[in-house]
Scaffold this motif. Sequence first.
Motif, PDB file in Angstrom:
ATOM      1  N   VAL A 130      -6.658   3.768   6.518  1.00 25.57           N
ATOM      2  CA  VAL A 130      -5.250   3.423   6.299  1.00 25.57           C
ATOM      3  C   VAL A 130      -4.666   4.451   5.323  1.00 25.57           C
ATOM      4  CG1 VAL A 130      -5.282   0.956   6.838  1.00 25.57           C
ATOM      5  CG2 VAL A 130      -6.045   1.704   4.592  1.00 25.57           C
ATOM      6  N   THR A 131      -3.388   4.768   5.532  1.00 22.86           N
ATOM      7  CA  THR A 131      -2.743   5.767   4.675  1.00 22.86           C
ATOM      8  C   THR A 131      -2.356   5.145   3.337  1.00 22.86           C
ATOM      9  OG1 THR A 131      -0.531   5.200   5.435  1.00 22.86           O
ATOM     10  CG2 THR A 131      -1.722   6.848   6.731  1.00 22.86           C
ATOM     11  N   ASP A 132      -2.068   6.013   2.367  1.00 19.98           N
ATOM     12  CA  ASP A 132      -1.605   5.518   1.067  1.00 19.98           C
ATOM     13  C   ASP A 132      -0.333   4.705   1.228  1.00 19.98           C
ATOM     14  OD1 ASP A 132      -3.732   6.656  -0.178  1.00 19.98           O
ATOM     15  OD2 ASP A 132      -2.584   8.071  -1.412  1.00 19.98           O
ATOM     16  N   GLN A 133       0.520   5.166   2.118  1.00 18.67           N
ATOM     17  CA  GLN A 133       1.769   4.443   2.369  1.00 18.67           C
ATOM     18  C   GLN A 133       1.502   3.033   2.897  1.00 18.67           C
ATOM     19  OE1 GLN A 133       4.151   6.658   5.113  1.00 18.67           O
ATOM     20  NE2 GLN A 133       6.080   5.851   4.327  1.00 18.67           N
ATOM     21  N   GLU A 134       0.561   2.931   3.808  1.00 15.81           N
ATOM     22  CA  GLU A 134       0.204   1.608   4.349  1.00 15.81           C
ATOM     23  C   GLU A 134      -0.427   0.727   3.264  1.00 15.81           C
ATOM     24  OE1 GLU A 134      -0.654   2.703   9.056  1.00 15.81           O
ATOM     25  OE2 GLU A 134      -2.170   3.247   7.568  1.00 15.81           O
ATOM     26  N   ILE A 135      -1.231   1.342   2.425  1.00 16.04           N
ATOM     27  CA  ILE A 135      -1.868   0.590   1.329  1.00 16.04           C
ATOM     28  C   ILE A 135      -0.810   0.067   0.363  1.00 16.04           C
ATOM     29  CG2 ILE A 135      -3.287   0.869  -0.762  1.00 16.04           C
ATOM     30  CD1 ILE A 135      -5.097   2.783   0.879  1.00 16.04           C
ATOM     31  N   LEU A 136       0.119   0.924  -0.013  1.00 14.84           N
ATOM     32  CA  LEU A 136       1.149   0.526  -0.988  1.00 14.84           C
ATOM     33  C   LEU A 136       2.097  -0.521  -0.408  1.00 14.84           C
ATOM     34  CD1 LEU A 136       1.886   3.987  -2.632  1.00 14.84           C
ATOM     35  CD2 LEU A 136       0.750   2.025  -3.701  1.00 14.84           C
ATOM     36  N   ALA A 137       2.394  -0.408   0.872  1.00 13.43           N
ATOM     37  CA  ALA A 137       3.257  -1.417   1.507  1.00 13.43           C
ATOM     38  C   ALA A 137       2.555  -2.777   1.512  1.00 13.43           C
ATOM     39  CB  ALA A 137       3.613  -0.982   2.928  1.00 13.43           C
ATOM     40  N   ALA A 138       1.269  -2.778   1.830  1.00 12.15           N
ATOM     41  CA  ALA A 138       0.501  -4.031   1.861  1.00 12.15           C
ATOM     42  C   ALA A 138       0.376  -4.616   0.448  1.00 12.15           C
ATOM     43  CB  ALA A 138      -0.883  -3.776   2.458  1.00 12.15           C
ATOM     44  N   TYR A 139       0.187  -3.754  -0.511  1.00  7.94           N
ATOM     45  CA  TYR A 139       0.056  -4.100  -1.947  1.00  7.94           C
ATOM     46  C   TYR A 139       1.276  -4.882  -2.424  1.00  7.94           C
ATOM     47  CZ  TYR A 139      -0.100  -2.192  -6.899  1.00  7.94           C
ATOM     48  OH  TYR A 139      -0.122  -1.961  -8.248  1.00  7.94           O
ATOM     49  N   GLN A 140       2.453  -4.359  -2.083  1.00  9.33           N
ATOM     50  CA  GLN A 140       3.681  -5.001  -2.527  1.00  9.33           C
ATOM     51  C   GLN A 140       3.959  -6.279  -1.722  1.00  9.33           C
ATOM     52  OE1 GLN A 140       6.794  -2.143  -2.943  1.00  9.33           O
ATOM     53  NE2 GLN A 140       7.955  -3.445  -4.346  1.00  9.33           N
ATOM     54  N   LYS A 141       3.691  -6.206  -0.454  1.00  4.73           N
ATOM     55  CA  LYS A 141       3.939  -7.371   0.413  1.00  4.73           C
ATOM     56  C   LYS A 141       3.067  -8.555  -0.007  1.00  4.73           C
ATOM     57  CE  LYS A 141       4.305  -8.396   5.292  1.00  4.73           C
ATOM     58  NZ  LYS A 141       5.554  -7.888   5.788  1.00  4.73           N
ATOM     59  N   LEU A 142       1.832  -8.271  -0.286  1.00  3.46           N
ATOM     60  CA  LEU A 142       0.891  -9.322  -0.680  1.00  3.46           C
ATOM     61  C   LEU A 142       1.369 -10.035  -1.947  1.00  3.46           C
ATOM     62  CD1 LEU A 142      -2.002 -10.530  -0.167  1.00  3.46           C
ATOM     63  CD2 LEU A 142      -2.810  -8.852  -1.825  1.00  3.46           C
ATOM     64  N   ALA A 143       1.780  -9.252  -2.931  1.00  4.69           N
ATOM     65  CA  ALA A 143       2.225  -9.848  -4.191  1.00  4.69           C
ATOM     66  C   ALA A 143       3.501 -10.652  -3.974  1.00  4.69           C
ATOM     67  CB  ALA A 143       2.434  -8.755  -5.232  1.00  4.69           C
ATOM     68  N   LYS A 144       4.443 -10.077  -3.247  1.00  8.61           N
ATOM     69  CA  LYS A 144       5.759 -10.711  -3.074  1.00  8.61           C
ATOM     70  C   LYS A 144       5.726 -11.901  -2.140  1.00  8.61           C
ATOM     71  CE  LYS A 144       9.659  -7.734  -3.896  1.00  8.61           C
ATOM     72  NZ  LYS A 144      10.700  -6.888  -3.274  1.00  8.61           N
ATOM     73  N   SER A 145       4.931 -11.834  -1.087  1.00  5.42           N
ATOM     74  CA  SER A 145       5.008 -12.918  -0.110  1.00  5.42           C
ATOM     75  C   SER A 145       3.885 -13.940  -0.259  1.00  5.42           C
ATOM     76  CB  SER A 145       5.068 -12.373   1.319  1.00  5.42           C
ATOM     77  OG  SER A 145       3.871 -11.749   1.648  1.00  5.42           O
ATOM     78  N   GLU A 146       2.843 -13.605  -0.976  1.00  6.72           N
ATOM     79  CA  GLU A 146       1.766 -14.601  -1.140  1.00  6.72           C
ATOM     80  C   GLU A 146       1.518 -14.966  -2.598  1.00  6.72           C
ATOM     81  OE1 GLU A 146       0.679 -16.018   1.500  1.00  6.72           O
ATOM     82  OE2 GLU A 146       1.199 -14.565   3.056  1.00  6.72           O
ATOM     83  N   GLY A 147       2.125 -14.206  -3.524  1.00  2.00           N
ATOM     84  CA  GLY A 147       1.882 -14.496  -4.943  1.00  2.00           C
ATOM     85  C   GLY A 147       0.504 -14.072  -5.414  1.00  2.00           C
TER      86      GLY A 147
END
Length: 353
Positions: free
Chosen positions: A264-281
């Motif tokens: 996975v690219t850094d961009q994909e990692i960072l998008a998942a990183y932020q999504k996880l925090a924001k949408s799952e807490g």
Amino acid sequence: MRTGILEKYASFLPVSEQTPKLTLYEGETPLIFAEQLSDELGVELYLKWEGANPTGSFKDRGMVVAVAKAVEEGSRAIMCASTGNTSASAAAYAARLGLRCLVVIPHNYVAMGKLSQAIMYGAEILALEGNFDQALAMVRQVAAEQPITLVNSVNPYRIEGQKTAAFEVSDQLGQVPDILALPVGNAGNITAYWKGFVEYHEHGYTSTLPKMWGFEAEGAAAIVQGKPIEKPETVATAIRIGNPASWETAVQARDQSNGLIDSVTDQEILAAYQKLAKSEGVFAEPGSCASIAGVIKKKAQGELVAGQKVVCVLTGNGLKDPQTAIQHTNFQPKVVPFDYQALVSAMLPEKDA
Ligand code: F0G
């Protein structure tokens, strides 16, 4: 009652009456149902939250076994190369038993939280002008010549302890997931999970085995590319590793489970990183989020079957790397004068108009 890995899973571990009863109450981490992500991906997605371990990463499971066995075998000093989490964990358990702990880290490539842990637990820290792979090669050489126990995952006790996470996932879910997704760096953890699932199955606790899905960072994807990466690069410093020590056993886990190892690219990692925090807490460190990024990528490629049970391992706590969180989001504080009206206007700007 919580007991820690050594006591709880004694019958699965190489421990005896002589093994020190070491614990910081590692393991027994939550398996969290991810509502938003499940909805979006059309699967049942669960998060194995290893950031809840005593030093904030999955390393504690293996480290408690490795350090206890080192002491049982007469060692008074331990050593590791690390991208940060192994060193934090080693330093904590060494402190607990009064051992000397030497850590060799790639200079300038260890997240601040991890570094501060090693400092506070009293490790002797050497920042090598080289990367993790080079540091590991060197400490292996030192360990071969000196009476210092190496506690990297090339130490088999580490894998033994880490396999307990597979037992927990199976028990918490009430069955084995269809897919177990996790980040791959030095490849010890994918090796350990697979060993755990196979042993639990052989003991009759489970009726099936999961597919193992491992994800490397694109700039450090040695297994995917089939050759060591001399200069690995990724924002996910935890998995900035170009020549995984457990390469062969990772490939076995992949093939025996009918799974896959992808990048996975850094961009994909960072998008998942932020999504996880924001949408799952759930705030997991970037390296951890390779598992989420990978599953999202596989969904887009049509490789997820609707309704499947998927467990993503979140290997480390987001608090370990505050710099990436702040830099990546370009956060700038909204500075407010010490004035009640100013504060209210800052909160409700539309009312001002
Ligand atoms: N996730 C995190 C947060 C890690 O710290 C690591 C490895 C991995 C995933 C990859 O696990 O190496 O078993 O494939 N960290 C090591 C360290 C290398 O030194 O802390 P792996």
